[in-house]
Design an enzyme around this catalytic site. Structure first.
Site, short mmCIF file in Angstrom:
data_model
loop_
_atom_site.label_atom_id
_atom_site.label_comp_id
_atom_site.label_asym_id
_atom_site.label_seq_id
_atom_site.Cartn_x
_atom_site.Cartn_y
_atom_site.Cartn_z
N ALA A 92 -19.54 2.29 4.62
CA ALA A 92 -18.97 1.77 3.37
C ALA A 92 -19.92 0.83 2.63
CB ALA A 92 -17.65 1.06 3.67
N ARG A 134 -15.46 3.98 3.95
CA ARG A 134 -16.18 5.14 4.48
C ARG A 134 -15.22 6.32 4.61
NH1 ARG A 134 -17.78 5.59 10.60
NH2 ARG A 134 -15.60 6.22 10.58
N GLY A 135 -14.02 6.07 5.20
CA GLY A 135 -13.09 7.16 5.50
C GLY A 135 -13.24 7.57 6.95
N GLU A 138 0.86 -1.20 0.00
CA GLU A 138 0.00 0.00 0.00
C GLU A 138 0.89 1.24 0.00
OE1 GLU A 138 -3.64 -0.01 2.20
OE2 GLU A 138 -3.21 1.98 3.02
N HIS A 186 -13.22 -2.35 14.89
CA HIS A 186 -13.13 -0.93 14.51
C HIS A 186 -13.31 -0.09 15.76
CE1 HIS A 186 -14.44 2.96 12.81
NE2 HIS A 186 -13.62 2.62 11.83
N HIS A 210 -8.11 3.31 -3.84
CA HIS A 210 -9.00 3.54 -2.70
C HIS A 210 -10.01 4.64 -3.06
CE1 HIS A 210 -5.96 1.94 0.52
NE2 HIS A 210 -5.83 1.31 -0.62
N THR A 215 -3.76 4.88 -1.64
CA THR A 215 -4.74 5.50 -0.74
C THR A 215 -5.33 6.77 -1.35
OG1 THR A 215 -3.12 6.88 0.39
CG2 THR A 215 -3.45 4.68 1.28
P1 FAD Z 1 -17.31 1.05 7.56
O1 FAD Z 1 -17.27 -0.30 6.94
O2 FAD Z 1 -18.46 1.93 7.23
O3 FAD Z 1 -17.22 0.83 9.14
C1 FAD Z 1 -17.03 1.94 10.02
C2 FAD Z 1 -17.74 1.70 11.35
O4 FAD Z 1 -19.16 1.71 11.14
C3 FAD Z 1 -17.44 0.36 12.00
O5 FAD Z 1 -17.45 0.54 13.39
C4 FAD Z 1 -18.59 -0.54 11.55
O6 FAD Z 1 -18.84 -1.59 12.49
C5 FAD Z 1 -19.75 0.47 11.51
N1 FAD Z 1 -20.71 0.16 10.45
C6 FAD Z 1 -20.43 -0.30 9.20
N2 FAD Z 1 -21.57 -0.42 8.48
C7 FAD Z 1 -22.59 -0.04 9.29
C8 FAD Z 1 -24.00 0.07 9.11
N3 FAD Z 1 -24.57 -0.25 7.94
N4 FAD Z 1 -24.74 0.52 10.17
C9 FAD Z 1 -24.16 0.85 11.36
N5 FAD Z 1 -22.82 0.77 11.57
C10 FAD Z 1 -22.04 0.34 10.55
N6 FAD Z 1 -9.00 6.04 5.11
C11 FAD Z 1 -8.86 7.04 4.19
O7 FAD Z 1 -9.31 8.16 4.42
N7 FAD Z 1 -8.22 6.82 2.99
C12 FAD Z 1 -7.72 5.60 2.66
O8 FAD Z 1 -7.16 5.43 1.58
C13 FAD Z 1 -7.85 4.52 3.59
N8 FAD Z 1 -7.39 3.28 3.32
C14 FAD Z 1 -7.62 2.25 4.22
C15 FAD Z 1 -7.20 0.94 3.86
C16 FAD Z 1 -7.41 -0.11 4.74
C17 FAD Z 1 -6.98 -1.51 4.35
C18 FAD Z 1 -8.03 0.12 6.02
C19 FAD Z 1 -8.22 -1.02 6.99
C20 FAD Z 1 -8.44 1.41 6.36
C21 FAD Z 1 -8.26 2.48 5.46
N9 FAD Z 1 -8.68 3.78 5.77
C22 FAD Z 1 -8.51 4.79 4.84
C23 FAD Z 1 -9.27 4.07 7.07
C24 FAD Z 1 -10.80 3.91 7.07
O9 FAD Z 1 -11.37 4.89 6.23
C25 FAD Z 1 -11.28 4.09 8.50
O10 FAD Z 1 -10.86 3.01 9.30
C26 FAD Z 1 -12.77 4.38 8.69
O11 FAD Z 1 -12.97 4.78 10.05
C27 FAD Z 1 -13.70 3.20 8.44
O12 FAD Z 1 -13.78 2.89 7.12
P2 FAD Z 1 -14.58 1.55 6.64
O13 FAD Z 1 -14.63 1.59 5.18
O14 FAD Z 1 -14.01 0.37 7.31
O15 FAD Z 1 -16.02 1.89 7.26
#
Ligand code: FAD
Length: 291
Positions: free
Chosen positions: A123, A107-108, A17, A148, A77, A48
């Site tokens: 997300a 989600r971010g 990454e 998370h 991403h 990213t």
């Molecule tokens: P989600 O899947 O939406 O989860 C976030 C939280 O919401 C979790 O606690 C989950 O349990 C909860 N949740 C999920 N779906 C629901 C629902 N339908 N209803 C209620 N609660 C829900 N960030 C950046 O800004 N740019 C990047 O390029 C980037 N790259 C990353 C790459 C990897 C491999 C990882 C692991 C993280 C990365 N991140 C990046 C960080 C990421 O954006 C954060 O960790 C963010 O807080 C959560 O993103 P997510 O897509 O996992 O969110």
């Protein structure tokens, strides 16, 4: 090429990454880094994007460079927390026009002061939106072996993850972790929940003071005693911290490969020297499991 097809032919993928340069930075530095990473023949490299205003302005440019100039498959991403449906549609059009096959739908992180999206809260909604638009991307998602930080408990987190996978995710990349048992317990929970897409283990080598400060101070990642001792002993000795960090990451990866993990995703922080050292340490093991 789709990453899901790679999982069809290989037991354990090896990916890196990187982050794109600032909008005003010149391209030569990142081009050298990408060239050095390409020499290590990863299965793909993910790029990213920022969840803030500048969005994915240079993510697509670097993803295209990976593929067109170096023959490496990119994973771009894409975050939604500060985007409208129209913003996301515009990004998807650009990704599609650039011929990108693989997108990591995120989600971010919440940015203080930034207006939240009126259209996307999580997300899984972004994944559903991309699928609903009929794009042929492979869609990866993020997952969290230690849970998370916003999640009340592991069960809720896994249920939310399941919703995201069911929306159309084809593989998961994990957040960094330093205790492999956390990843193994997490893998068992996924199996119990019926989540069967391949999961790559995220490894971030602690090789520099700045990385140590960020990981220990900001991410809330669990730091095992073995790492705390390493940090206390070598924090002010850059060469030794580099050696110790590479050795710890290698040890983690050897254990994960031995346990049959479907992939390692190395957070290389644009440091091609660290990527090369670790790749050299484990390349014969990767070749062995992929024979
Ligand atoms: P989600 O899947 O939406 O989860 C976030 C939280 O919401 C979790 O606690 C989950 O349990 C909860 N949740 C999920 N779906 C629901 C629902 N339908 N209803 C209620 N609660 C829900 N960030 C950046 O800004 N740019 C990047 O390029 C980037 N790259 C990353 C790459 C990897 C491999 C990882 C692991 C993280 C990365 N991140 C990046 C960080 C990421 O954006 C954060 O960790 C963010 O807080 C959560 O993103 P997510 O897509 O996992 O969110």
């Amino acid at each position: 090429m789709y990453i899901s097809d790679m999982f069809g032919t290989k037991k354990t993928l090896w990916s890196f990454e990187i982050f794109p340069p600032k909008p005003t930075a010149d391209i030569d530095g990142i081009k050298r880094t990408v060239g050095a990473l390409a020499d290590l023949r990863p299965d793909y490299v993910s790029v990213t994007c920022s969840a803030g205003g500048s969005g994915n302005s240079r993510t697509i440019e670097i993803a295209q460079m990976l593929r067109d100039d170096f023959g490496v498959e990119p994973l771009a991403h894409l975050t939604c927390i500060n985007s409208t449906k129209e913003d996301i549609s515009a990004s998807l059009e650009k990704l599609s026009a650039a011929g990108i096959d693989n997108v990591l739908a995120l989600r971010g992180d919440r940015i203080a002061g930034a207006a939240p999206s009126p259209d996307f809260s999580h997300a899984d909604e972004l994944v559903r939106y991309i699928r609903g638009k009929g794009y042929a991307f492979d869609i990866a998602g993020a997952c969290y072996p230690e849970g998370h930080p916003e999640s009340a408990d592991p069960v809720e987190d896994i249920n939310n993850l399941k919703r995201k996978v069911e929306a159309g995710v084809t593989h998961l990349n994990s957040q960094l972790f330093y205790d492999n048992d956390d990843f193994f317990r997490f893998s068992e929970r996924l199996a119990l929940a019926g989540i069967t897409v391949p999961v790559q283990a995220g490894i971030m080598p602690l090789v520099k003071k700045s990385t140590v400060d960020r990981i220990v101070g900001l991410t809330g990642a669990k730091i095992p005693n073995k790492i705390s001792r390493m940090i206390s002993r070598f924090y002010d000795d850059p060469d030794s911290l580099m050696e110790a960090g590479i050795a710890y990451a290698t040890d983690q990866i050897v254990d994960l490969i031995s346990a049959g993990v479907r992939g390692i995703h190395l957070y290389v922080m644009n440091n091609s020297t660290v990527a090369r050292r670790i790749t050299e340490n484990v390349s014969s093991m990767l070749a062995s499991v992929n024979r």
